[in-house]
Design a protein around this motif. Structure first.
Motif: not given
Ligand code: SF4
Ligand SMILES: Cc1ncc(C[n+]2csc(CCOP(=O)(O)OP(=O)(O)O)c2C)c(N)n1
Ligand SMILES: [Mg+2]
Lengths: 299, 402
Positions: A19-25, A48-50, A128-130, A132-134, A208-212
């Protein structure tokens, strides 16, 4: 030592369809970390995202056992797993706590510092996606200066990123390393090494976190590489106090050919409001940290 | 053969944990619990108790360690008081939600601000809705016996159990305690069988995110949604009443001591006036009841042992002939009344029990309350009841009010 990707453990521990975003580091880095640790591993993680990557009940794409725990508790949760396994004489299992920068730099710091001070036998992976992405890209103490987040929407973040690695280094750990999913072999080797070491091992993974961060999903690897090329992210390891640059950062340290940070910053939407003064401060901050590392490597 | 020793409540709790062969202990010191974590440290360091002792940096971590160690299959123990318990609050829910048979002692103490290190029960009462079973002890013998029973209860119903006993009044007061023999405890308490073990042999993702509705797994089986799991926790706590009674009976059979299952009664058979409470204040009320009887008032006492699950059927039975009720509580639900008082009234609703009830808040932050004061208060209530007072205002005992 694997000299190319084909020599890595071929087994996959994350099935397609996370369920992670496309391109999620994070998904990239986590995949290689699990390959290095292999199946006799237990993971514990907070909100968290994980946690989202691990799936919604009753299905999970991850084939490594995982205990979800509360936001502040990650390292203590690992300490409990370690103590429980120890009490039951099941000591060959690798225990890994994984948390985001928010769950590490901010709320999880107490439990992590406690577990590290006690020498708990586990790996702590901070990805570290720098921000609070979740919860929607809010500022964390890992967010770099000048970044727009949903809680610094107009003025941008005014403070520099907390040097958390220094805090962990102050715990005199047997092993500390930084990794990036843009350099998977370096990442893999460090996890293989960490697995063999006893005590608290801390690994910091820049993801690296594309949407964030505001870049195209196809540019994750490129963004991670630019972070290293500009010295914003430095790849190294500290083994029993001995500092060593690794991979691309080693070459950059030897040749002194880092790129200016603007090359990295200008590619990301989150820095769109950064002013020239902040840019200069950011460059000076990166230069300062780089000099610290160079001195450390020479010592 | 009895082995009577004169020990404090904290020593009794530590001995109980040792007798139960706990495998992981994690605790953080706080008055009046500290002595308990110190004794356990020495048991572990001396090798008397073969366990991992995790000397955590705070109570949130103490309970977290217990949660995770219990999840991999170890029998765990922790203890705390007051602000330590409040600091655990998030993890109290986590432990119950994970259905882990953790046993914890709460050495009851008032909570800040302002600081007090002395006893009341606001700390544990404030955790009422976390999904834990709460058992209250009236003396040190009950502490040792209740901790042993708590493991058997917890490991039968897969719910955590909080064994509550009053700080200083019990924790630091020496009393004769008959120490159960180790072989007897081993026979009484079978080894812990986890409901799910977190292990690489059978990878699972425990406590993940849930959707509101039920969902099918990869084999097409419909699995619980969040609310279904919550219902199961509630059902487990309701069912735990039976288990608590049965475990108490089995304990009485094995060790010759019956502390009451869900509650205990003292001279209630012919009592017109019933005094009620939890823990040491209820024990003190028995002395008050004796005094009242000397004065010709037929008084008795009901001590609530299990506050959650609440002994609805048991209290309906115990209070069925009461003509007046005085409830003494060491906590308050601010803006209303004592929590036990509300719960008793709710249990009596729709029954033939129409006795007037007088609620007393007493002993907060260690404020002294003597048996003769309980007797005088109860007598006062009775006089009011006889004058037709149906719903007296909650009275703060030994306090300047207004
Ligand atoms: S928000 Fe960023 S770190 Fe979280 S799942 Fe999406 S791409 Fe990955
Ligand atoms: C006690 C508590 N406060 C707040 C939250 C809400 N929350 C969930 S995840 C999260 C941020 C996570 O950030 P980070 O650790 O960096 O991980 P990321 O989402 O970026 O992967 C927050 C604030 C929570 N779960 N628990
Ligand atoms: Mg983050």
């Amino acid at each position: 030592m694997p000299e190319n990707l084909f020599k890595l453990n071929a087994k996959e521990y994350i099935l397609p369809g996370t369920r992670a975003c496309q391109g999620c580091g994070l998904s990239l880095g986590y995949r290689y970390a699990l390959k290095a640790l292999r199946e006799n591993t237990i993971v514990t993680l907070p909100a968290c995202c994980l946690c989202v990557l691990h799936g919604i009940y009753p299905s999970t794409p991850v084939m490594i056992p995982c205990l979800n725990n509360s936001f502040a508790s990650t390292a203590a949760s690992a300490a409990g797993i370690v103590a429980g396994l120890q009490a039951l004489n099941k000591t060959d299992t690798t225990v890994m706590a994984v948390a985001g920068d928010g769950g590490t730099f901010d709320m999880g710091i107490q439990a992590l510092s406690g577990a590290a001070e006690r020498g708990t036998d586990f790996i702590y992976l901070c990805y570290d996606n720098e921000g609070y992405m979740n919860t929607g890209t809010q500022r964390s103490s890992a967010t770099p200066m000048g970044a727009v987040t949903t809680t610094t929407p107009i003025l941008t973040k005014q403070q520099h990123k907390k040097d958390f690695i220094k805090i962990m280094d102050a715990h005199d750990l047997p092993y500390l390393a930084t990794v990036s999913p843009s350099y998977p072999i370096d990442l893999y080797e460090k996890f293989v090494k960490a697995k063999k070491i006893k005590g608290t091992r801390y690994i910091h993974m820049y993801v690296p976190c594309p949407p964030g961060w505001g870049f195209a999903t196809k540019d994750t690897i490129k963004t991670g590489k630019l972070a290293v090329e500009t010295g914003v992210v430095v790849l190294f390891e500290i083994e029993n106090g001995k500092f060593r640059f690794t991979g691309r950062s080693k070459t950059l340290a030897e040749r002194g050919n880092r790129l200016p940070v603007i090359n990295y910053l200008e590619k990301q939407g989150r820095f769109r409001k950064m002013n020239i003064e902040q840019l200069n401060q950011q460059q000076a901050w990166v230069d300062g940290k780089w000099q610290e590392y160079i001195r450390r490597a020479e010592a | 053969m009895s082995n009577v020793q004169i020990i404090t409540g904290n020593q009794a709790a530590a001995l109980a944990a040792k007798l139960c062969s706990v495998e992981v202990v994690a605790a953080y010191p706080i008055t009046p619990q500290s002595q308990l974590s110190e004794i356990l440290s020495s048991y572990v360091e001396s090798g008397e108790l073969k366990a991992e002792y995790v000397r955590v940096e705070g109570e949130h971590s103490a309970l977290t360690v217990c949660i995770s160690a219990s999840t991999v299959g170890a029998r765990v123990f922790t203890a705390t008081s007051a602000n330590g318990l409040l600091y655990m609050h998030e993890q109290l829910h986590w432990a119950a939600g994970s259905r882990l048979p953790i046993v914890m002692c709460c050495v009851n103490r008032g909570v800040g601000a302002p600081w007090t290190i002395f006893n009341d029960q606001q700390d544990s009462l404030a955790q009422r809705d976390t999904g834990w079973i709460q058992l209250y002890c009236r003396n040190n013998q009950e502490i040792i016996d209740t901790v042993i029973q708590a493991y058997r209860i917890a490991e039968s119903v897969y719910c955590p159990v909080m064994v509550c006993y009053d700080g200083f009044v019990l924790s630091h007061t020496m009393m004769p305690v008959d120490i159960p023999d180790a072989a007897g405890v081993r026979a009484f308490l079978p080894p812990y069988q986890p409901h799910t073990i977190l292990s690489p042999d059978d990878p699972r993702n425990l406590n993940p995110v849930l959707f509101p509705g039920q969902r099918r797994d990869s084999e097409g089986v419909l699995r619980d949604g969040y609310m279904d799991m919550r219902y199961k926790l509630q059902a487990a706590l309701e069912k735990a009443s039976e288990t608590i009674r049965a475990v108490n009976a089995a304990f009485a059979e094995a060790f010759g001591r019956d502390h009451g299952g869900m509650l205990w009664e003292y001279r209630t058979d012919d009592a017109d006036l019933i005094l009620a409470g939890m823990g040491s204040i209820a024990s003190e009320a028995t002395v008050a009841a004796d005094r009242l009887r000397e004065e010709g008032i037929k008084a008795g006492v009901v001590g609530i042992r299990s506050y959650r699950p609440f002994p609805k059927a048991d209290v309906r039975n115990a209070f069925r002939n009461a003509k007046g009720i005085a409830i003494f509580e060491k906590s308050i639900s601010y803006g209303y009344e004592g929590g036990l008082c509300s719960d008793l009234k709710a249990a009596f609703y729709g029954t033939a029990i129409k006795a007037p009830i007088h609620n007393y808040i007493a002993g907060l932050g260690g404020r002294d309350v003597k048996a003769r004061e309980l007797a005088a208060a109860a007598k006062n209530s009775l006089a009011g009841f006889e004058k037709g007072m149906v719903e007296p205002q909650t009275t703060w005992l030994n306090t300047t009010t207004g």
